[in-house]
Motif scaffolding. Structure first.
Motif, PDB file in Angstrom:
ATOM      1  N   ILE A   1      -3.043 -16.627  24.297  1.00 58.31           N
ATOM      2  CA  ILE A   1      -2.980 -16.882  25.592  1.00 58.31           C
ATOM      3  C   ILE A   1      -1.193 -18.019  25.407  1.00 58.31           C
ATOM      4  N   ASP A   2      -1.427 -19.154  24.717  1.00 56.83           N
ATOM      5  CA  ASP A   2      -0.669 -19.965  24.606  1.00 56.83           C
ATOM      6  C   ASP A   2       0.550 -18.782  24.004  1.00 56.83           C
ATOM      7  N   ALA A   3       0.098 -18.372  22.912  1.00 54.50           N
ATOM      8  CA  ALA A   3       2.138 -17.727  22.257  1.00 54.50           C
ATOM      9  C   ALA A   3       2.570 -17.139  23.618  1.00 54.50           C
ATOM     10  N   ALA A   4       1.840 -16.048  24.283  1.00 57.72           N
ATOM     11  CA  ALA A   4       2.312 -15.389  25.550  1.00 57.72           C
ATOM     12  C   ALA A   4       2.849 -16.444  26.565  1.00 57.72           C
ATOM     13  N   ILE A   5       3.133 -17.189  26.670  1.00 63.00           N
ATOM     14  CA  ILE A   5       3.381 -18.091  27.647  1.00 63.00           C
ATOM     15  C   ILE A   5       4.511 -18.640  27.275  1.00 63.00           C
ATOM     16  N   ALA A   6       3.979 -19.410  26.202  1.00 63.45           N
ATOM     17  CA  ALA A   6       5.597 -19.714  25.872  1.00 63.45           C
ATOM     18  C   ALA A   6       6.701 -19.019  25.583  1.00 63.45           C
ATOM     19  N   GLY A   7       5.917 -17.604  25.057  1.00 67.28           N
ATOM     20  CA  GLY A   7       7.429 -16.810  24.918  1.00 67.28           C
ATOM     21  C   GLY A   7       7.641 -16.808  26.333  1.00 67.28           C
ATOM     22  N   VAL A   8       7.835 -16.768  27.476  1.00 65.65           N
ATOM     23  CA  VAL A   8       8.095 -16.417  29.282  1.00 65.65           C
ATOM     24  C   VAL A   8       8.389 -18.019  28.608  1.00 65.65           C
ATOM     25  N   LEU A   9       7.919 -18.649  28.759  1.00 62.25           N
ATOM     26  CA  LEU A   9       8.894 -20.237  29.054  1.00 62.25           C
ATOM     27  C   LEU A   9      10.549 -20.462  27.785  1.00 62.25           C
ATOM     28  N   GLU A  10      10.138 -19.219  27.261  1.00 56.42           N
ATOM     29  CA  GLU A  10      11.252 -19.968  26.453  1.00 56.42           C
ATOM     30  C   GLU A  10      12.420 -18.210  26.376  1.00 56.42           C
ATOM     31  N   SER A  11      12.014 -17.226  27.245  1.00 55.28           N
ATOM     32  CA  SER A  11      12.677 -16.221  27.449  1.00 55.28           C
ATOM     33  C   SER A  11      13.480 -16.886  28.571  1.00 55.28           C
ATOM     34  N   CYS A  12      12.934 -17.518  29.807  1.00 53.68           N
ATOM     35  CA  CYS A  12      13.651 -18.309  30.767  1.00 53.68           C
ATOM     36  C   CYS A  12      13.946 -16.700  32.030  1.00 53.68           C
ATOM     37  N   GLN A  13      12.212 -15.830  31.607  1.00 50.47           N
ATOM     38  CA  GLN A  13      13.051 -15.088  32.222  1.00 50.47           C
ATOM     39  C   GLN A  13      11.675 -14.388  33.255  1.00 50.47           C
ATOM     40  N   PHE A  14      11.765 -15.022  34.681  1.00 46.72           N
ATOM     41  CA  PHE A  14      10.817 -15.469  35.274  1.00 46.72           C
ATOM     42  C   PHE A  14       9.944 -14.200  36.190  1.00 46.72           C
TER      43      PHE A  14
END
Length: 364
Positions: free
Chosen positions: A18-31
């Motif tokens: 979960i933490d990795a998936a959320i971090a990936g979204v934050l890093e992508s800045c695609q929301f």
């Protein structure tokens, strides 16, 4: 304390993913409506055995847009049940259509298929069965009536992720199907979320536009749409959880079997799994005499419970203008007075279930 649902235990079991998936979204800045949403739509459609999935911001939005895609509006009627969460009826009313209620079958708590034909009028456009508590409605008779009378079938599968009807996953059976990903669901987001399943590409295309302001492309609005988009964070979380759903379902079903054994002969009625169904036990609801006293007794021992649902929709003040009365749907009303939902989640331990059963036995 024994919680009704233990989302913390679930999170700790999949924390790294979960933490990795959320971090990936934050890093992508695609929301919003990005790669995670598109991937989840495809993965969940494959899981359900449907051709198209359109992710939205809640199960209620999924119902609303499904009804609109089926061209349901003012003057139309949609048949559903009074023993359900209020969203099933509210979404019909959002379109301007009128909900026509039929009582439930008392063992499954789902639509009594023998009552559908008498409820159909020249204004009827759709049947909306609810797969309540994780158990499918009896779909074949519903589909037969719908085909014969030219009606659309919309599955309310908000509580039935992974449930099966005669070997087919719900979500792939009706013309449209709607799921909720409210956090406490068998497949739950970390916020709100929903999805529409369909095998009809026209329905899918309409719903994709309706969820995003009716746009065919940016700033080209073909329909009067809504802001019903799923965000990327929820899709990323759901993609992780979907990989675990089958093992969680297996654990829920094993817990239900154990409850059935532990509660045998103690004065309550345990839930039935219908012969046509694979129940996924979103809710494990017993029927209990003196239900409220039993609930107090369990609470005194630190055991959380729920009631799904204490007041049928036809007796809710918000829908009094439908002009139904007490006594109109006796099976729904009796169920509302007797059902009690016990703790149910994949991480529930044998010892916790034994404590629940012991308290119930002692109470009676």
């Amino acid at each position: 304390m024994i919680p009704f649902v233990d989302l913390r235990a679930q999170y700790l079991g999949i924390k790294k993913e979960i933490d990795a998936a959320i971090a990936g979204v934050l890093e992508s800045c695609q929301f919003g409506l990005g790669d995670e949403v598109a991937a989840f739509e495809e993965e969940f459609a494959t899981y359900c055995g449907a051709q198209h999935g359109v992710a939205v911001n809640s199960g209620t939005s999924a119902l609303h847009l499904s009804l609109l895609a089926a061209h349901i509006g003012p003057g139309d009627e949609v048949i559903t049940v009074p023993f359900t969460f209020v969203a099933s009826v509210a979404a019909i009313r959002y379109t301007g259509a009128r909900p026509i209620l039929v009582d439930i079958e008392p063992r499954s708590y789902t639509m009594d298929v023998e009552r559908i034909e008498a409820a159909i009028t020249k204004r009827t456009k759709a049947i909306l069965p609810v797969h309540l508590y994780g158990q499918p409605a009896d779909m074949d008779p519903i589909l037969e009536v719908a085909e014969r009378r030219g009606l659309v079938v919309i599955e309310d599968a908000a509580q039935a992720h992974g449930a099966e009807y005669k070997g087919r996953r719900v979500g792939s059976i009706g013309d449209l199907a709607c799921f909720s990903f409210y956090p406490g669901k068998n497949l739950g987001a970390y916020g709100e979320g929903g999805i529409v399943m369909t095998n009809n590409p026209e329905y899918a295309s309409i719903i994709r536009m309706l969820r995003d302001w009716g746009q065919e492309q940016k700033y080209r609005h073909l329909l009067r749409g809504y802001n019903y988009r799923m965000d990327e964070l929820q899709a990323a979380v759901l993609r992780v959880k979907l990989r675990h759903l089958e093992s969680w379902t297996k654990a829920r079903r094993e817990n239900a079997i154990r409850y059935n054994q532990l509660l045998s002969g103690n004065g309550t009625e345990t839930p039935d799994q219908m012969a046509y169904a694979q129940h996924v036990y979103h809710v494990y609801a017993i029927r209990a005499p003196h239900r409220d006293l039993l609930r107090q007794s369990l609470a005194a021992q630190g055991i959380q419970t729920g009631i799904h649902y204490p007041i049928p929709v036809h007796l809710q003040e918000a829908h009094a203008d439908l002009e139904y009365r007490s006594g109109d749907f006796p099976r729904s009303e009796q169920a509302a007075a007797e059902v009690l939902s016990l703790p149910m989640f994949a991480e529930l331990t044998v010892e916790q279930q034994q404590q629940v059963a012991s308290t119930i036995r002692h109470t009676y």
